[in-house]
Structures are given as structure tokens and as C-alpha cells.
Design a protein around this motif. Structure first.
Motif, PDB file in Angstrom:
ATOM      1  N   PRO A  33     -15.828   0.784   6.369  1.00 48.67           N
ATOM      2  CA  PRO A  33     -14.375   0.673   6.295  1.00 48.67           C
ATOM      3  C   PRO A  33     -14.178  -0.677   5.141  1.00 48.67           C
ATOM      4  CG  PRO A  33     -15.083  -0.299   8.376  1.00 48.67           C
ATOM      5  CD  PRO A  33     -16.523   0.258   7.822  1.00 48.67           C
ATOM      6  N   VAL A  34     -12.848  -0.483   4.525  1.00 49.88           N
ATOM      7  CA  VAL A  34     -12.218  -1.663   3.708  1.00 49.88           C
ATOM      8  C   VAL A  34     -11.332  -2.447   4.464  1.00 49.88           C
ATOM      9  CG1 VAL A  34     -11.191  -2.011   1.583  1.00 49.88           C
ATOM     10  CG2 VAL A  34     -12.731  -0.028   1.665  1.00 49.88           C
ATOM     11  N   CYS A  35     -11.650  -3.499   4.253  1.00 51.84           N
ATOM     12  CA  CYS A  35     -10.559  -4.665   4.814  1.00 51.84           C
ATOM     13  C   CYS A  35      -9.369  -4.842   4.096  1.00 51.84           C
ATOM     14  CB  CYS A  35     -11.215  -5.987   5.393  1.00 51.84           C
ATOM     15  SG  CYS A  35     -10.110  -7.346   5.993  1.00 51.84           S
ATOM     16  N   GLN A  36      -8.107  -4.560   4.557  1.00 53.67           N
ATOM     17  CA  GLN A  36      -7.036  -4.568   3.829  1.00 53.67           C
ATOM     18  C   GLN A  36      -6.528  -6.099   3.891  1.00 53.67           C
ATOM     19  OE1 GLN A  36      -7.192  -2.080   5.913  1.00 53.67           O
ATOM     20  NE2 GLN A  36      -7.140  -0.300   4.911  1.00 53.67           N
ATOM     21  N   ASP A  37      -5.362  -6.297   3.333  1.00 52.00           N
ATOM     22  CA  ASP A  37      -4.500  -7.786   3.280  1.00 52.00           C
ATOM     23  C   ASP A  37      -3.974  -7.884   4.617  1.00 52.00           C
ATOM     24  OD1 ASP A  37      -5.236  -8.061   0.601  1.00 52.00           O
ATOM     25  OD2 ASP A  37      -3.145  -7.497  -0.024  1.00 52.00           O
ATOM     26  N   ASP A  38      -3.617  -6.986   5.519  1.00 51.88           N
ATOM     27  CA  ASP A  38      -3.321  -7.258   6.678  1.00 51.88           C
ATOM     28  C   ASP A  38      -4.069  -6.753   7.849  1.00 51.88           C
ATOM     29  OD1 ASP A  38      -3.115  -4.767   6.286  1.00 51.88           O
ATOM     30  OD2 ASP A  38      -1.098  -4.572   7.111  1.00 51.88           O
ATOM     31  N   GLY A  72      -8.197 -10.358   5.864  1.00 53.92           N
ATOM     32  CA  GLY A  72      -7.376 -10.161   4.565  1.00 53.92           C
ATOM     33  C   GLY A  72      -6.359 -11.182   4.158  1.00 53.92           C
ATOM     34  N   LYS A  73      -5.689 -11.288   3.210  1.00 53.66           N
ATOM     35  CA  LYS A  73      -5.001 -12.578   2.767  1.00 53.66           C
ATOM     36  C   LYS A  73      -4.014 -12.960   3.518  1.00 53.66           C
ATOM     37  CE  LYS A  73      -2.358 -10.570  -0.986  1.00 53.66           C
ATOM     38  NZ  LYS A  73      -2.117 -10.480  -2.388  1.00 53.66           N
ATOM     39  N   ASN A  74      -3.475 -11.986   4.362  1.00 52.05           N
ATOM     40  CA  ASN A  74      -2.182 -12.226   5.026  1.00 52.05           C
ATOM     41  C   ASN A  74      -2.626 -12.592   6.548  1.00 52.05           C
ATOM     42  OD1 ASN A  74      -0.614 -11.324   2.857  1.00 52.05           O
ATOM     43  ND2 ASN A  74      -0.795  -9.198   3.516  1.00 52.05           N
ATOM     44  N   ILE A  75      -3.805 -12.673   6.818  1.00 50.73           N
ATOM     45  CA  ILE A  75      -4.151 -12.770   8.262  1.00 50.73           C
ATOM     46  C   ILE A  75      -4.012 -14.741   8.594  1.00 50.73           C
ATOM     47  CG2 ILE A  75      -6.209 -12.925   9.766  1.00 50.73           C
ATOM     48  CD1 ILE A  75      -4.890 -10.254   9.281  1.00 50.73           C
ATOM     49  N   THR A  92     -10.361 -16.364  11.630  1.00 53.26           N
ATOM     50  CA  THR A  92     -11.282 -16.876  10.442  1.00 53.26           C
ATOM     51  C   THR A  92     -12.643 -16.080  10.519  1.00 53.26           C
ATOM     52  OG1 THR A  92     -12.023 -18.820  11.386  1.00 53.26           O
ATOM     53  CG2 THR A  92     -10.180 -19.242  10.301  1.00 53.26           C
ATOM     54  N   ILE A  93     -13.460 -15.930   9.493  1.00 53.44           N
ATOM     55  CA  ILE A  93     -14.903 -15.536   9.211  1.00 53.44           C
ATOM     56  C   ILE A  93     -15.560 -16.453  10.597  1.00 53.44           C
ATOM     57  CG2 ILE A  93     -16.733 -15.402   8.360  1.00 53.44           C
ATOM     58  CD1 ILE A  93     -14.915 -14.776   5.840  1.00 53.44           C
ATOM     59  N   GLN A 104     -21.126   0.086  13.029  1.00 55.37           N
ATOM     60  CA  GLN A 104     -21.382  -1.295  12.474  1.00 55.37           C
ATOM     61  C   GLN A 104     -20.098  -2.358  12.315  1.00 55.37           C
ATOM     62  OE1 GLN A 104     -24.210  -1.911   9.148  1.00 55.37           O
ATOM     63  NE2 GLN A 104     -24.185  -4.176   9.348  1.00 55.37           N
ATOM     64  N   TYR A 105     -19.234  -1.470  11.517  1.00 57.84           N
ATOM     65  CA  TYR A 105     -18.165  -2.162  11.308  1.00 57.84           C
ATOM     66  C   TYR A 105     -16.691  -1.449  11.761  1.00 57.84           C
ATOM     67  CZ  TYR A 105     -21.065  -5.274   8.249  1.00 57.84           C
ATOM     68  OH  TYR A 105     -21.864  -5.883   7.753  1.00 57.84           O
ATOM     69  N   VAL A 106     -15.657  -2.337  12.228  1.00 58.54           N
ATOM     70  CA  VAL A 106     -14.236  -1.704  12.307  1.00 58.54           C
ATOM     71  C   VAL A 106     -13.377  -2.609  11.778  1.00 58.54           C
ATOM     72  CG1 VAL A 106     -14.766  -0.570  14.652  1.00 58.54           C
ATOM     73  CG2 VAL A 106     -14.219  -2.892  14.604  1.00 58.54           C
ATOM     74  N   VAL A 107     -12.239  -2.090  11.389  1.00 58.51           N
ATOM     75  CA  VAL A 107     -11.137  -2.718  10.727  1.00 58.51           C
ATOM     76  C   VAL A 107      -9.976  -2.617  11.312  1.00 58.51           C
ATOM     77  CG1 VAL A 107      -9.557  -2.761   8.695  1.00 58.51           C
ATOM     78  CG2 VAL A 107     -12.222  -2.862   8.345  1.00 58.51           C
ATOM     79  N   VAL A 108      -9.279  -3.706  11.836  1.00 64.19           N
ATOM     80  CA  VAL A 108      -8.269  -3.697  12.717  1.00 64.19           C
ATOM     81  C   VAL A 108      -7.297  -4.650  12.692  1.00 64.19           C
ATOM     82  CG1 VAL A 108      -9.843  -2.888  14.779  1.00 64.19           C
ATOM     83  CG2 VAL A 108      -9.406  -5.183  14.274  1.00 64.19           C
ATOM     84  N   ARG A 109      -6.188  -4.505  13.487  1.00 64.38           N
ATOM     85  CA  ARG A 109      -4.955  -5.497  13.156  1.00 64.38           C
ATOM     86  C   ARG A 109      -5.427  -6.733  13.714  1.00 64.38           C
ATOM     87  NH1 ARG A 109      -2.208  -1.710  15.530  1.00 64.38           N
ATOM     88  NH2 ARG A 109      -1.619  -3.093  17.100  1.00 64.38           N
ATOM     89  N   GLU A 110      -4.844  -7.900  13.322  1.00 65.62           N
ATOM     90  CA  GLU A 110      -5.057  -9.266  13.730  1.00 65.62           C
ATOM     91  C   GLU A 110      -4.697  -9.313  15.052  1.00 65.62           C
ATOM     92  OE1 GLU A 110      -4.203 -13.818  12.815  1.00 65.62           O
ATOM     93  OE2 GLU A 110      -2.717 -12.429  11.953  1.00 65.62           O
TER      94      GLU A 110
END
Length: 342
Positions: A19-24, A67-70, A74-75, A119-125
Motif C-alpha cells: 500500500p501507498v502512504c498518502q499525505d494524511d 504522510g506530510k500532514n501527520i 513519527t517513524i 506486511q504493511y497497512v496504511v491507516v489514518r493517524e
């Protein structure tokens, strides 16, 4: 990467797109995902899900991209993921109260959108909750089922340390309920059957007062003995068994509280007049709400290691079928899966 995908009537391990990590959004590398009873129903085509999705919704992991809006993650942050409110209408009376499970258009991870057996999921903050430093990823993967029992025990009933509570069904949900109740200071009785020997042993290890094999022991007589003939204050029913529901109502004291947590899945017959004549308080609990998760993190913060005892098996994703069979055979309690395709 690999993912455990439900495609048509077949559950299988497949190559899936990362999955691709979007800005938010936040990208999480999944460390552990628990097998839920719902996953077993999906496996056997007894629960409808969106076609061609990765299943699994009880997960923990490490933040690997933001994403840049998070703003608040942090990583490298260690998190557990709230999987149930991936999409809600945000407009109905239930969403306004934080009761997202009751939203009619809700979409949850592992059911309607890709979940955690990968392996990876992309979710809201706001779906990520940082886990305390002393909590392992394994224990953190039980956050969602822990929320399932925290809602009824902490939010739907007024349970105090003076109460005697009967938990029926010592599966993972019943054991987590036992843990929460024991740590509230309650006197806890746990009932199961002869096939639950290992699970009843775990219930004793995490602090319940007494375990009861309903096939070889007299539940009513034991409750009478343990409550000076009054009956238990509360029943937390986690098995979904018709007989357990009947027995639970039978051993409740007058004005007692009955909490239905286990899914029944079929029509049952009970003596509903008992609810009337004993003036019982009967409530059902499905899932959890936003307020529940803050309580779950506090429970994890205060945990001193007993939650580890509920985890009995850990399997690599490549051996998912074996893991599911262990769950079906009720050989242990909580079964976790970790990714071995890194």
C-alpha cells in the motif's frame, strides 16, 4: 508482499501490492495479528466480506512512514491499530456518540478493506494508539479483543470490586474479560466445558477465584456456595451458547446484570420471564467505541505481565492454515500470526 486474501469462497496466501502512504495517512509494518472467531467464520464462508481483501483485524506494528500532514506520530513509534472505523458516515447519531460499530455504512479492516494478515497497512493517524514501552507487540495485538470486553465491563455496567462475577466461555474473549474483572478486584468464577481444560487453567493463572466444568460440576450449587446463596451480581457471557445463557440467567441474583458479549448466531430459547421476575438488567455489547480505546491503553499501561499468559501460540504467516486449525480445535487460547515474508 504476501497477504492472506479471501477471494470468492477461497482463503489463500497471495502476492499483493504494497500500500501507498498518502499525505494524511500512516504506514505501519505489522508485527503480529491475532486470529479472531470472525476470521474462522470468513474461512468457512459463514461471514460475508468484500471480495479479494486481506483479512485480519487484531494487529500491532511499527510506524515506518508518515504522510506530510501527520502531526502526532513519527517513524519508529510502536502502535496498536483500531481497525473498526476505517470508514464511517460521521453524521449519524451513533457516530456522533463515538459508537462507530453501530454506524450503518461502517467499513472495517479485514472485513471491508484490507487488514492485517500481511506486511504493511496504511491507516489514518487517529486509528493508531501508541503502546506503553513495557508492552510487547504480541500483547498489543490483543488490544482490539481487549476493547471488546472493556466496553461492556467498564462502560455498560456498574461493576465494583465487591461484586461476584461469572464469566461463561473461557475462550480468548472470556479470558480477557476475566483479566479485566480480576484487575478490578472482583471475585471471578469462570465456567467452561471439559474441552476447555487448558483455557480454564489459564483463567486460574490470571487470578480467577474458581473454575467450573459445567459438564462434570453443578454450576448452580457452586454459585450458591460462592455467594452465600444469593447468586452472582453479574454474568459476562462470552460463549454464545444457548445453555450458557440459560444457566447464567438462572444463577444471577435478583436485580443482577447480564452482559451478552459472545455472538450466538442462531435463534435460541430462554425463560425470558426470569428477566421479569428477577428484575434483571440485560445488555448486549457489540465491538467498542472511541472512549473504550483510551481505557484499553490504560489497562495496558497498568498491566504487569498476566496478559502474556493468554497467548498460547505464535505462527508465521506461511503456516496460517495450521494456526487456524489450532483455533478451531480449541487447543489453546490466543493464537497470533507474524509475517515471515520480509
Amino acid at each position: 508482499m504476501k497477504g492472506l486474501v479471501k477471494q470468492g469462497n477461497i482463503l489463500q496466501l497471495m502476492d499483493v501490492n504494497e500500500p501507498v502512504c498518502q499525505d494524511d495517512r500512516v504506514k505501519v509494518e505489522v508485527k503480529y495479528t491475532g486470529i479472531c472467531g470472525t476470521d474462522l467464520h470468513i474461512y468457512h464462508n459463514e461471514f460475508e466480506v468484500t471480495d479479494s481483501i486481506i483479512i485480519g483485524h487484531e494487529m500491532s506494528g511499527e510506524v515506518v512512514e508518515v504522510g506530510k500532514n501527520i502531526k502526532n506520530l513519527t517513524i519508529g513509534d510502536r502502535v496498536t491499530v483500531l481497525p473498526s472505523n476505517y470508514y464511517t458516515c460521521q453524521d449519524c447519531e451513533f457516530c456522533e456518540k463515538g459508537l462507530y460499530t453501530l454506524c450503518r455504512v461502517r467499513k472495517g479492516m479485514g472485513l471491508h478493506v484490507n487488514g492485517g494478515f500481511t506486511q504493511y497497512v496504511v491507516v489514518r493517524e487517529d486509528m493508531c494508539y501508541k503502546i506503553p514501552n513495557h508492552i510487547t507487540y504480541e500483547v498489543a495485538a490483543m488490544s482490539e479483543p481487549l476493547a471488546v470486553v472493556t466496553q461492556p465491563i467498564e462502560e455498560l455496567a456498574d461493576i465494583t470490586r465487591e461484586d461476584v462475577v461469572l464469566v461463561t466461555g473461557p475462550g480468548p474473549i472470556g479470558l480477557l474479560a476475566t483479566y479485566v474483572l480480576v484487575n478490578k478486584g472482583c471475585k471471578v468464577l469462570v465456567a467452561g466445558t471439559s474441552s476447555d481444560t487448558e483455557r480454564l487453567k489459564i483463567a486460574k493463572e490470571i487470578g480467577c477465584t474458581r473454575t467450573i466444568d459445567v459438564l462434570t460440576e453443578d454450576l448452580k450449587a457452586i454459585v450458591k456456595e460462592e455467594t452465600n446463596g444469593i447468586g452472582v451480581n453479574v454474568v459476562v457471557e462470552c460463549s454464545g451458547s444457548n445453555q450458557a445463557i440459560k444457566s447464567g440467567i438462572n444463577v444471577l441474583k435478583n436485580t443482577g446484570t447480564f452482559l451478552q458479549v459472545g455472538v450466538i448466531g442462531k435463534d435460541i430459547q430462554i425463560d425470558f420471564d426470569s428477566v421479569l421476575y428477577k428484575q434483571l438488567n440485560v445488555k448486549g455489547s457489540i465491538g467498542h467505541g472511541i472512549s473504550t480505546w483510551d481505557k484499553v491503553i490504560q489497562i495496558l499501561e497498568n498491566s504487569k505481565g498476566d496478559l502474556e499468559k493468554i497467548i498460547t501460540h505464535r505462527f508465521p504467516l506461511s503456516r496460517w492454515e495450521e494456526a487456524f486449525k489450532v483455533c478451531e480445535a480449541r487447543k489453546g487460547a490466543k493464537v497470533l500470526i507474524y509475517n515471515d515474508y520480509i
